[in-house]
Scaffold this motif. Structure first.
Motif, PDB file in Angstrom:
ATOM      1  N   THR A  65       2.098   2.586 -73.293  1.00 51.55           N
ATOM      2  CA  THR A  65       3.421   3.771 -72.375  1.00 51.55           C
ATOM      3  C   THR A  65       4.786   4.004 -73.643  1.00 51.55           C
ATOM      4  N   PHE A  66       4.585   5.630 -73.887  1.00 47.47           N
ATOM      5  CA  PHE A  66       5.736   5.892 -75.215  1.00 47.47           C
ATOM      6  C   PHE A  66       6.710   4.795 -74.984  1.00 47.47           C
ATOM      7  N   ARG A  67       7.358   4.891 -73.838  1.00 46.39           N
ATOM      8  CA  ARG A  67       8.077   3.644 -73.575  1.00 46.39           C
ATOM      9  C   ARG A  67       7.993   2.135 -74.867  1.00 46.39           C
ATOM     10  N   ASP A  68       6.791   1.622 -74.321  1.00 51.79           N
ATOM     11  CA  ASP A  68       6.081   0.614 -75.348  1.00 51.79           C
ATOM     12  C   ASP A  68       6.585   0.661 -76.514  1.00 51.79           C
ATOM     13  N   VAL A  98       0.782   7.370 -70.334  1.00 50.94           N
ATOM     14  CA  VAL A  98       0.076   6.204 -70.478  1.00 50.94           C
ATOM     15  C   VAL A  98      -1.186   6.840 -72.098  1.00 50.94           C
ATOM     16  N   LEU A  99      -1.183   6.144 -73.025  1.00 53.54           N
ATOM     17  CA  LEU A  99      -1.663   6.441 -74.319  1.00 53.54           C
ATOM     18  C   LEU A  99      -3.448   6.069 -73.317  1.00 53.54           C
ATOM     19  N   LYS A 100      -3.655   6.694 -74.472  1.00 48.91           N
ATOM     20  CA  LYS A 100      -5.792   7.092 -73.955  1.00 48.91           C
ATOM     21  C   LYS A 100      -6.496   6.722 -75.811  1.00 48.91           C
ATOM     22  N   LEU A 118      -4.039   7.021 -84.900  1.00 49.86           N
ATOM     23  CA  LEU A 118      -4.909   6.729 -84.004  1.00 49.86           C
ATOM     24  C   LEU A 118      -5.044   5.820 -82.665  1.00 49.86           C
ATOM     25  N   VAL A 119      -5.078   6.184 -81.627  1.00 48.51           N
ATOM     26  CA  VAL A 119      -4.524   5.440 -80.798  1.00 48.51           C
ATOM     27  C   VAL A 119      -5.825   4.427 -80.231  1.00 48.51           C
ATOM     28  N   THR A 120      -6.577   3.117 -80.356  1.00 49.29           N
ATOM     29  CA  THR A 120      -7.394   2.496 -80.254  1.00 49.29           C
ATOM     30  C   THR A 120      -6.625   1.199 -79.325  1.00 49.29           C
TER      31      THR A 120
END
Length: 385
Positions: free
Chosen positions: A287-290, A334-336, A362-364
């Motif tokens: 998550t962004f919070r993380d 939540v990141l995708k 880039l989110v992986t």
């Protein structure tokens, strides 16, 4: 490959994804509101590649028609948009009479089923008067705000989009060398920034800005016109610019004529460590919070007194500078995989001390991957006095 033909193929795939969403939501047509400003035109550009310099435009998409329509308030802007569009050029024009009525008429032409019309950016961009005009013209039809559903689709970047973003990452990184080459003690900041922007524009970018902070805070802003560089300045320089294909990125470098004092170097190292830590935490499913917590922890563990946030730690970016939520407004988002984040640890220390450290990732499933050559040794450059 970044060609116009490849772009047309990619926008066709985007249209199909949107039409699948429309059918799932029982929408006969989609009206996308756009305005000529950064943050206001990404929705219409996503399926038409249209650009604007002023005023409004509306894209209309039918649930089964592969070619969108684009109504533009200015006939000059319509010509410009036809030069660049990925839809049929004859579908890009300035309608005679009222643009709202003309837009609604096209949407109604698709409304043979549910009479549900999806509206994108209705709450974000429309004035009350324009909303009322649409509501009156669509009397008997249901207007459905679908901006979030639209954004969920465009947050996931295609291979073409990722290549366009990487292209801009390389442009902005090399623009830092232009700043270094032009900077000199006594030079006007305005002239140095203009040289950087001229370089970026030479690749085909249209919108953007350069700004900086020299007061030890992370608040980067355009300088007064006649402010000149001093030998003891410590410059937190930021570029925020769209790519030749319209993708927005942010990037920073710290410059100085003299070596950084030990305490300033330690602070910069702390922010770079925060980026390293939080990008490792930015995995699909996190998550962004993380990310926010990792930034704060990296700095506090190095003895820096964390006071709060001066800006979101990150947000989704694309054809708008933000095409979705940010870490302040939606910490539990939540990141995708294949989301692109504009990344800038927002942690600020006591007395507003801090650096703005920006790049794009880039989110992986394994963590966030940098989308530029702007690695650790490019975040600080010493200038020749």
């Amino acid at each position: 490959m970044l060609t116009h033909d490849a772009l047309k193929r990619d926008t066709a795939r985007r249209v199909k994804r949107l039409q699948a969403m429309m059918k799932a939501m029982d929408l006969d047509a989609l009206i996308i509101s756009g305005q000529a400003m950064p943050g206001g035109m990404g929705g219409i550009r996503y399926i038409t590649h249209a650009h604007l310099w002023g005023g409004v435009a509306y894209a209309i998409l039918g649930a089964d028609d592969p070619q969108p329509w684009l109504h533009v308030w200015s006939s000059y802007q319509a010509v410009w948009s036809r030069n660049e569009t990925t839809t049929l050029p004859e579908r890009v024009f300035t309608p005679p009479g009222d643009i709202v009525t003309a837009t609604v008429d096209v949407a109604k032409g698709y409304a043979s089923g549910s009479k549900r019309i999806g509206m994108v950016n209705m709450s974000k961009l429309m004035s009350l008067g324009t909303y009322q005009a649409f509501a009156a013209a669509l009397d008997g039809y249901e207007m459905v705000e679908v901006t979030d559903a639209f954004n969920e689709i465009r947050q996931i970047k295609s291979p073409f989009e990722l290549e366009a973003i990487q292209q801009n990452g390389a442009i902005l990184d090399s623009a830092m060398d232009v700043f270094k080459d032009v900077a000199a003690v006594g030079a006007r900041y305005w002239d140095v920034c203009a040289a950087v922007e001229g370089y970026i524009k030479s690749f085909g970018a249209f919108w953007g800005r350069t700004k900086l902070a020299i007061d030890g805070t992370p608040y980067t802003v355009p300088t007064p016109k006649d402010l000149r560089m001093g030998s003891d300045d410590i410059i937190n320089f930021e570029i925020v610019y769209e790519s030749p294909y319209g993708y927005w990125l942010e990037m920073t470098t710290v410059f100085s004529f003299e070596p950084l004092p030990d305490d300033v170097q330690a602070l910069l190292d702390g922010y770079l460590a925060a980026v390293e830590s939080s990008s490792a935490a930015a995995k699909a499913g996190a998550t962004f919070r993380d990310i926010s917590d990792a930034n704060d922890k990296a700095l506090s563990e190095r003895g820096f007194p964390v006071a709060g946030k001066h800006t979101p730690d990150c947000h989704s970016t694309g054809l708008d500078g933000s095409d979705g939520p940010n870490s302040m407004g939606a910490p539990d988002f939540v990141l995708k995989p294949n989301m692109v984040l504009s990344y800038h640890p927002g942690t600020v220390l006591e007395n507003d001390r801090g650096f703005l450290i920006s790049d794009n990732f880039l989110v992986t499933p394994e963590g966030a991957v940098r989308l530029s050559p702007h690695h650790a040794d490019r975040y600080y450059m010493q200038l020749e006095a």
